[in-house]
Design a protein around this motif. Structure first.
Motif, PDB file in Angstrom:
ATOM      1  N   HIS A 175      35.712  -0.107  28.604  1.00 46.26           N
ATOM      2  CA  HIS A 175      36.727   0.719  29.276  1.00 46.26           C
ATOM      3  C   HIS A 175      36.157   1.466  30.471  1.00 46.26           C
ATOM      4  N   ASP A 179      30.637   6.651  30.710  1.00 43.91           N
ATOM      5  CA  ASP A 179      29.600   6.436  29.685  1.00 43.91           C
ATOM      6  C   ASP A 179      29.627   5.011  29.137  1.00 43.91           C
ATOM      7  N   HIS A 180      30.504   4.163  29.669  1.00 40.91           N
ATOM      8  CA  HIS A 180      30.588   2.770  29.224  1.00 40.91           C
ATOM      9  C   HIS A 180      30.284   1.767  30.328  1.00 40.91           C
ATOM     10  N   LEU A 245      30.820  12.476  19.769  1.00 43.42           N
ATOM     11  CA  LEU A 245      30.698  11.037  19.995  1.00 43.42           C
ATOM     12  C   LEU A 245      29.253  10.581  19.924  1.00 43.42           C
ATOM     13  N   GLU A 305      36.426   2.355  22.141  1.00 44.97           N
ATOM     14  CA  GLU A 305      36.470   3.793  21.823  1.00 44.97           C
ATOM     15  C   GLU A 305      37.835   4.229  21.311  1.00 44.97           C
ATOM     16  N   HIS A 349      30.532   4.245  20.173  1.00 48.41           N
ATOM     17  CA  HIS A 349      29.995   5.563  19.829  1.00 48.41           C
ATOM     18  C   HIS A 349      29.736   5.563  18.320  1.00 48.41           C
TER      19      HIS A 349
HETATM   20 ZN    ZN Z   1      32.856   7.063  25.588  1.00 44.84          ZN
END
Ligand code: ZN
Length: 655
Positions: A175, A179-180, A245, A305, A349
């Motif tokens: 996504h 952080d991805h 997370l 997520e 996560h």
């Molecule tokens: Zn995330």
């Protein structure tokens, strides 16, 4: 620095005594208070939960291959992460952490390389998110390369050290949250992708959302995310223990790569480096662009997520567009069908779950947490209740509370019900008393006057604090701090927030309260989140998005009555734009240059991005040899100096 000799009354003396029992001293030298009796009692209630249940702990360490040591550093030597800094998270919950959160923090404190199942591994704890490695015919299919180039490169090097050296054969972005994808340039280079024709897979809308979702209010969101993630807090039993997370976000270089395979249908099958993936599009729930996937031959289900070992946020406390709870819940119902005969779930996560029945139970809990929150909030809305009232009323049923994996470690049901209210009705609660209330500092001043002055308010707040009524103490003190702040008021408010933090099960609440306490003592941070880290990602953002954000930075007062027009000509992308002021609004239009413009600026995209990201001053940029100016340079400078350059350090709990 604050005074160390505060008059906190009887409770203050006790707090000071308790504080001396804690072995941590906060970064500013003020010994943090221990838990007040009311806090300790509230936390004791959580010990009724089966906190000793071993299943999650077994899952969190299952398949461990190796644990990392040392630090993750930036190229200039800055330490971005240190594995040992979470070593204090062991044993019984300290009095300053909610016991249920402590359990969750322990589960997340397990950085390492793990085998998930045959042909699937995860590196956890190198960043807030996980990187998943799926073994293909010729190399690794990398799912979600973390937030930063530095953490992603460290995670890949660690995996290679233990699993052998293999090239990357594909990248999947689940996504559009940084952080991805942000660490992708630590995993592959654009040249490698082009030469080896590597598939870069993402869902429809990924690129647009990833490079633009937070563009308009990015400054405020970054500032508020310091609260949500406790960025500036010490890692300690009286500080940051987790983010829900995972552990800390790695604030390193964020990059992105253009997807080469875009998933557009609700479900699409693709063979990626010899491995059959079934992708499912799940947009508009956790993220505007997101996908989950199954790897049927390995009996594995990747939940991206939309699933994590925590209730998620329908509206993050950092602020975002409100999310659709019903749609999210519906995706969970579909996930039950998509799960098939999978024997392992893994997310991007937290830790995985094994066993088809257990996974299904986990998915059903998530489905029902969002649907219950939605339905019961709507029921209360139609019965005439307002957000703050509904937040007090909606409690999850016991059957859902019993699922640790769906408890509120990241999202919180009280905050989520307000999100549902906002989704349908907006932030206004319908009561005209709230239609045009005075701004907080103004009403604060009047409340303080009405109460007989600051000393009276402080005394009332201290009494509330002593009784363990921290929410009321905070409400009173907030009036005081915003209107006529004194050191005593700020310190007592900080201490009230600390107690609220120690009770909070949600990391986002704990980190917010503790960051507030820190800023009440020290003031807002000196530095905002450095935008130069995002240069690689911003270089993919369409020029139009920058221009929309630029228009929203126009100082309307300074622009009043001004009539200026500027052409922007990009030599590398062959695009041109006309920017003009009208009615104190900046407009832009893509197309041929306007010969009546005051000036024409000819430049390249990278120079423009640097200028927009604020890494180079406007005047410096305008005078540099990277660009050409035709027409009036003075008008050009006049034009660009009409725009705010926010530093992202604005005060939140003080004025
Ligand atoms: Zn995330």
């Amino acid at each position: 620095m604050e005074s160390r000799t505060l008059r906190l009354g009887a409770a203050g003396a006790m707090l000071a005594a308790l504080a001396s029992c804690t072995n941590t001293v906060s970064h500013d030298g003020v010994p943090p208070a221990g838990a007040a009796p009311a806090t300790a009692a509230a936390n004791r209630a959580f010990t009724a939960l089966p906190l000793g249940d071993a299943q999650d702990f077994e899952d969190a360490k299952r398949g461990l291959i190796a644990r990392p040591e040392g630090q993750i550093k930036a190229a200039n030597g800055t330490v971005l992460a240190e594995f040992a800094e979470w070593d204090f998270i062991k044993g019984e919950a300290p009095s300053t952490v909610n016991p249920s959160l402590w359990r969750h923090a322990k589960l997340n404190a397990s950085a390492g390389l793990y085998k998930v199942t045959d042909g699937i591994w995860q590196v956890r704890g190198f960043d807030i998110s996980n990187v998943t490695l799926v073994e293909g015919k010729t190399g690794w299919i990398v799912v979600d390369p973390l937030t930063a180039k530095e953490s992603a490169a460290a995670a890949m090097a660690f995996a290679r050290k233990h699993l052998g050296d293999k090239p990357v054969s594909a990248v999947v972005f689940t996504h559009a949250h940084a952080d991805h994808f942000g660490g992708v340039l630590g995993v592959v280079t654009p040249e490698e992708v082009a030469q080896r024709k590597l598939p870069i897979i993402a869902s429809e809308g990924f690129m647009e959302e990833a490079t633009s979702e937070n563009m308009m209010v990015g400054t405020a969101m970054a500032r508020r995310s310091m609260y949500q993630f406790g960025k500036n807090l010490p890692r300690s039993a009286t500080g940051n223990v987790d983010t829900g997370l995972g552990k800390g976000v790695v604030y390193g270089s964020v990059g992105i790569l253009q997807p080469t395979l875009v998933i557009t249908k609700p479900t699409e099958e693709h063979v990626v480096d010899g491995v059959r993936f079934v992708f499912h599009n799940v947009p508009g729930a956790e993220c505007p662009a997101e996908l989950t996937f199954s790897i049927p031959e390995r009996k594995a289900y990747g939940g991206a997520e939309v699933l994590a070992q925590t209730m998620h946020n329908l509206l993050p406390v950092r602020g975002a567009k409100v999310r659709d709870a019903l749609r999210w819940s519906a995706y969970m119902q579909s996930a039950l069908e998509q799960l098939g005969d999978a024997e392992v779930y893994f997310g991007q996560h937290n830790w995985p779950i094994w066993g088809n029945q257990r996974i299904a139970e986990f998915i059903r809990a998530h489905r029902d947490v969002y649907k219950y929150t939605h339905d019961q909030t709507v029921r209360m809305i139609n019965a005439g209740y307002t957000p703050r009232e509904i937040a007090e009323k909606v409690k999850l049923p016991k059957s859902l509370q019993a699922h640790f994996g769906a408890r509120g470690y990241y999202g919180d049901v009280r905050h989520n019900v307000k999100a549902v209210y906002q989704f349908y009705l907006g932030a206004y609660d319908g009561n005209p008393a709230n239609l045009d209330p005075l701004p907080p500092a103004e009403s604060g001043k009047r409340y303080v006057e009405l109460s007989g002055g600051a000393d009276k308010v402080l005394a009332a707040a201290r009494a509330a604090y002593d009784k363990g009524e921290f929410r009321w103490a905070a409400e009173l003190l907030n009036h005081l701090v915003l209107s006529s702040p004194s050191k005593e008021a700020r310190e007592l408010l900080a201490r009230s927030y600390e107690q609220m933090a120690y009770m909070a099960e949600a990391t986002t609440w704990r980190n917010s309260y503790l960051t507030a306490a820190m800023e009440l003592r020290e003031g807002p941070p000196k530095k905002g989140v450095d935008r130069s880290y995002f240069i690689d990602a911003l270089s993919q953002t369409p020029v139009e998005r920058f221009l929309e954000a630029l228009a929203a930075a126009l100082d309307a007062g300074a622009a009043e009555g001004k009539d200026l027009k500027v052409n922007l000509v990009f030599t590398d992308t062959k695009e041109s734009f006309v920017l003009w002021l009208e009615n104190s609004v900046m407009h832009h239009r893509k197309g041929p240059v306007d010969s009546s413009a005051n000036a024409t600026l000819t430049l390249t995209r990278p120079v423009f991005v640097k200028m927009m990201a604020g890494t180079a001053g406007v005047k410096d940029t305008l005078l540099s040899s990277d660009l050409k100016v035709a027409g009036s340079s003075i008008d050009l400078v006049r034009f660009f100096t009409l725009f705010d350059k926010p530093t992202g350090t604005f005060p939140i709990v003080t004025r």
